[in-house]
Design a protein around this motif. Structure first.
Motif, PDB file in Angstrom:
ATOM      1  N   THR A  22      -4.106 -34.634 -11.255  1.00 20.33           N
ATOM      2  CA  THR A  22      -3.187 -35.012 -13.206  1.00 20.33           C
ATOM      3  C   THR A  22      -4.300 -34.101 -13.808  1.00 20.33           C
ATOM      4  OG1 THR A  22      -3.716 -36.561 -11.912  1.00 20.33           O
ATOM      5  CG2 THR A  22      -3.045 -36.838 -14.402  1.00 20.33           C
ATOM      6  N   PRO A  23      -3.203 -33.095 -14.675  1.00 21.70           N
ATOM      7  CA  PRO A  23      -4.205 -32.250 -15.734  1.00 21.70           C
ATOM      8  C   PRO A  23      -5.198 -33.086 -15.749  1.00 21.70           C
ATOM      9  CG  PRO A  23      -2.222 -31.874 -15.569  1.00 21.70           C
ATOM     10  CD  PRO A  23      -2.075 -32.891 -14.834  1.00 21.70           C
ATOM     11  N   ILE A  24      -6.739 -32.945 -16.102  1.00 28.11           N
ATOM     12  CA  ILE A  24      -8.150 -33.514 -17.483  1.00 28.11           C
ATOM     13  C   ILE A  24      -8.134 -32.762 -18.630  1.00 28.11           C
ATOM     14  CG2 ILE A  24     -10.137 -33.733 -16.925  1.00 28.11           C
ATOM     15  CD1 ILE A  24     -10.637 -32.763 -14.035  1.00 28.11           C
ATOM     16  N   ASP A  25      -8.011 -33.990 -19.883  1.00 27.86           N
ATOM     17  CA  ASP A  25      -8.288 -32.954 -20.404  1.00 27.86           C
ATOM     18  C   ASP A  25      -9.726 -32.503 -20.919  1.00 27.86           C
ATOM     19  OD1 ASP A  25      -5.426 -34.686 -21.866  1.00 27.86           O
ATOM     20  OD2 ASP A  25      -5.768 -36.170 -22.340  1.00 27.86           O
ATOM     21  N   GLY A  26      -9.468 -31.799 -21.531  1.00 20.78           N
ATOM     22  CA  GLY A  26     -11.023 -30.943 -22.427  1.00 20.78           C
ATOM     23  C   GLY A  26     -11.451 -29.923 -20.968  1.00 20.78           C
ATOM     24  N   GLU A  27     -10.110 -29.905 -20.253  1.00 20.52           N
ATOM     25  CA  GLU A  27     -10.134 -28.706 -18.636  1.00 20.52           C
ATOM     26  C   GLU A  27     -10.460 -26.975 -19.668  1.00 20.52           C
ATOM     27  OE1 GLU A  27      -7.269 -27.943 -15.171  1.00 20.52           O
ATOM     28  OE2 GLU A  27      -6.467 -29.112 -16.532  1.00 20.52           O
ATOM     29  N   THR A  28     -11.313 -26.665 -18.377  1.00 20.88           N
ATOM     30  CA  THR A  28     -11.525 -24.808 -18.334  1.00 20.88           C
ATOM     31  C   THR A  28     -10.814 -24.362 -17.233  1.00 20.88           C
ATOM     32  OG1 THR A  28     -13.495 -25.363 -19.626  1.00 20.88           O
ATOM     33  CG2 THR A  28     -13.614 -22.860 -18.617  1.00 20.88           C
ATOM     34  N   LYS A  29      -9.871 -23.177 -17.487  1.00 19.33           N
ATOM     35  CA  LYS A  29      -8.680 -22.720 -16.541  1.00 19.33           C
ATOM     36  C   LYS A  29      -9.971 -21.044 -16.220  1.00 19.33           C
ATOM     37  CE  LYS A  29      -4.970 -25.943 -17.639  1.00 19.33           C
ATOM     38  NZ  LYS A  29      -3.872 -25.332 -17.637  1.00 19.33           N
ATOM     39  N   LYS A  30     -10.121 -21.057 -15.505  1.00 19.21           N
ATOM     40  CA  LYS A  30     -10.473 -19.651 -14.682  1.00 19.21           C
ATOM     41  C   LYS A  30      -9.883 -18.763 -15.188  1.00 19.21           C
ATOM     42  CE  LYS A  30     -13.624 -17.109 -11.744  1.00 19.21           C
ATOM     43  NZ  LYS A  30     -14.066 -17.332 -10.147  1.00 19.21           N
ATOM     44  N   VAL A  31      -9.873 -17.314 -15.838  1.00 17.31           N
ATOM     45  CA  VAL A  31      -8.565 -16.818 -15.718  1.00 17.31           C
ATOM     46  C   VAL A  31      -8.589 -15.672 -14.184  1.00 17.31           C
ATOM     47  CG1 VAL A  31      -8.387 -14.755 -16.925  1.00 17.31           C
ATOM     48  CG2 VAL A  31      -8.918 -15.987 -18.325  1.00 17.31           C
ATOM     49  N   ASP A  32      -7.345 -16.040 -13.351  1.00 18.42           N
ATOM     50  CA  ASP A  32      -6.806 -14.548 -12.568  1.00 18.42           C
ATOM     51  C   ASP A  32      -7.498 -12.821 -12.971  1.00 18.42           C
ATOM     52  OD1 ASP A  32      -6.424 -12.476 -10.451  1.00 18.42           O
ATOM     53  OD2 ASP A  32      -4.629 -14.690  -9.849  1.00 18.42           O
ATOM     54  N   ILE A  33      -8.697 -12.267 -12.663  1.00 15.97           N
ATOM     55  CA  ILE A  33      -8.643 -11.211 -13.790  1.00 15.97           C
ATOM     56  C   ILE A  33      -7.839 -10.019 -12.748  1.00 15.97           C
ATOM     57  CG2 ILE A  33     -10.954 -11.809 -13.935  1.00 15.97           C
ATOM     58  CD1 ILE A  33     -12.194 -10.448 -11.489  1.00 15.97           C
ATOM     59  N   GLU A  34      -7.110 -10.391 -11.230  1.00 21.60           N
ATOM     60  CA  GLU A  34      -6.415  -9.759 -10.822  1.00 21.60           C
ATOM     61  C   GLU A  34      -5.118  -9.173 -11.406  1.00 21.60           C
ATOM     62  OE1 GLU A  34      -7.971  -7.371  -8.503  1.00 21.60           O
ATOM     63  OE2 GLU A  34      -9.585  -8.266  -8.050  1.00 21.60           O
ATOM     64  N   LYS A  35      -4.335 -11.056 -11.814  1.00 23.84           N
ATOM     65  CA  LYS A  35      -2.830 -10.583 -12.243  1.00 23.84           C
ATOM     66  C   LYS A  35      -3.589 -10.174 -14.125  1.00 23.84           C
ATOM     67  CE  LYS A  35      -1.470 -13.523  -8.866  1.00 23.84           C
ATOM     68  NZ  LYS A  35      -0.432 -14.612  -8.721  1.00 23.84           N
ATOM     69  N   SER A  36      -4.847 -10.499 -14.430  1.00 28.84           N
ATOM     70  CA  SER A  36      -4.646 -10.148 -15.932  1.00 28.84           C
ATOM     71  C   SER A  36      -5.047  -9.193 -15.871  1.00 28.84           C
ATOM     72  CB  SER A  36      -5.438 -11.317 -16.207  1.00 28.84           C
ATOM     73  OG  SER A  36      -5.491 -12.234 -16.485  1.00 28.84           O
ATOM     74  N   ASN A  37      -4.708  -8.500 -17.733  1.00 29.91           N
ATOM     75  CA  ASN A  37      -4.600  -7.184 -17.793  1.00 29.91           C
ATOM     76  C   ASN A  37      -5.187  -7.044 -19.937  1.00 29.91           C
ATOM     77  OD1 ASN A  37      -3.346  -4.082 -17.803  1.00 29.91           O
ATOM     78  ND2 ASN A  37      -1.976  -4.810 -19.383  1.00 29.91           N
TER      79      ASN A  37
END
Length: 192
Positions: A22-37
């Motif tokens: 279940t998604p957690i409020d106050g959650e930090t999501k890591k960026v996928d550096i391979e798919k980001s531009n």
């Protein structure tokens, strides 16, 4: 008694599994550096150049589905033009990495940290942050749109605030068509 212990154990296992997904409020999501531009476009009197950079790391923070924070580290040694080829490309790439511009050998990373975030719509935000280039930190404004597990940030950067004055019309006279404009655009497409 054994049946009660088994029931309790199964309840704990399945209850924990349901909670863990279940998604957690106050959650930090890591960026996928391979798919980001990270894309940039810089302007001069006679035209423009564009290129890319890679992220070293990044994260976005959310609370109840709303963006609340973000931190990014850009690998400046990956600075590369995409509108040129061959000798012209390698020459400009080398010049941009030199002390005339981003001094990537001395300053291999740049950082961006969000400080205040204002929601401007369902998925849109005006963000103030601190951008550090060449060890110099300045406040910057950016606009971010978030859709699902993707976000796009756009910003204008005034290079002269980071001691990058090469062929700036604000610091040198009589440059004519050799003038390079102070502001450049950045568009960051993030996948998390």
């Amino acid at each position: 008694m054994k049946k009660n212990i088994l029931t309790l154990a199964l309840t704990l296992v399945f209850g924990f599994s349901a909670t863990a997904t279940t998604p957690i409020d106050g959650e930090t999501k890591k960026v996928d550096i391979e798919k980001s531009n990270v894309a940039w476009k810089a302007y001069k009197v006679t035209g423009s150049h564009n290129g890319v950079l890679s992220l070293t790391s990044g994260s976005l923070s959310f609370d109840e589905g709303k963006l609340t924070g973000g931190e990014f580290v850009v690998n400046m040694t990956t600075l590369s033009t995409t509108d040129l080829e061959g000798k012209s490309k390698s020459s400009l790439d080398g010049h941009l990495k030199s002390d005339d511009f981003f001094s990537t050998e001395k300053h291999p990373t740049s950082t961006l940290t969000f400080s205040t975030i204002k929601s401007t719509g369902k998925n849109s935000y005006d963000v103030k942050g601190t951008l550090t280039i060449k060890g110099i930190s300045k406040e910057i404004n950016l606009v971010i749109s978030v859709y699902g597990s993707k976000a796009t940030a756009t910003m204008k950067v005034d290079r002269t605030l980071y001691d990058i004055k090469y062929k700036s019309g604000n610091f040198f006279e009589n440059l004519g068509d050799k003038t390079i404009y102070d502001e450049f655009d950045m568009v960051v497409d993030l996948v998390f």
